[in-house]
Design a protein around this motif. Structure first.
Motif, PDB file in Angstrom:
ATOM      1  N   GLU A  95       0.858  -1.178   0.000  1.00 21.12           N
ATOM      2  CA  GLU A  95       0.000   0.000   0.000  1.00 21.12           C
ATOM      3  C   GLU A  95       0.891   1.224   0.000  1.00 21.12           C
ATOM      4  N   ARG A 102      -4.487   7.171  -1.976  1.00 16.36           N
ATOM      5  CA  ARG A 102      -4.163   5.842  -1.456  1.00 16.36           C
ATOM      6  C   ARG A 102      -4.293   4.819  -2.579  1.00 16.36           C
ATOM      7  N   LEU A 104      -3.442   0.623  -3.701  1.00 15.12           N
ATOM      8  CA  LEU A 104      -3.055  -0.738  -3.364  1.00 15.12           C
ATOM      9  C   LEU A 104      -2.258  -1.271  -4.544  1.00 15.12           C
TER      10      LEU A 104
END
Length: 135
Positions: A95, A102, A104
């Protein structure tokens, strides 16, 4: 509450050891795997040899009840044709933040056109868009 007591009753060295173990498990590659990767690429680091694309792709993914997202298959247009590429082996999950968003990340490995290729996929959580980041 009893779980908290067990954690604090452990010796300090044991707490540090468990923290170090967790950190080690979170690393994407162990030192041994990194050395093998460099040797297999004839002296080149396979991450630097990868081409950065950051192109959006159509993705088929699976989400568990725990909220863990796993990519299964994506469509990639390489300029010549559109291909469906299966994601069967995820080497690492991580991450990070890209431009404040944000993300992943998934480092994957798959056989494409008779070659074993390493590629990275990124999922932007805020907009729910999948990207083919590197190949």
């Amino acid at each position: 509450m009893s779980g908290m007591r067990e954690q604090t009753d452990r010796p300090k060295w044991m707490q540090l050891l468990s923290c170090l173990w967790v950190q080690r498990m979170r690393q994407t590659l162990s030192e041994k795997e990194a050395v093998q990767g460099v040797e297999s690429q004839k002296g080149y680091d396979f991450c630097s040899a990868m081409k950065t694309l950051m192109k959006p792709v159509r993705m088929l993914a699976w989400a568990s009840r725990d909220g863990i997202v796993t990519p299964i298959r994506f469509l990639w247009n390489d300029g010549k044709c559109t291909r469906s590429i299966r994601v069967s082996h995820i080497v690492a999950r991580y991450e990070d933040k890209f431009a404040g968003n944000r993300m992943l990340g998934y480092r994957c490995q798959e056989w494409i056109d008779g070659e074993e290729k390493v590629f990275e996929l990124k999922f932007e959580v805020k907009t729910c868009i999948w990207y083919l980041y590197k190949i």
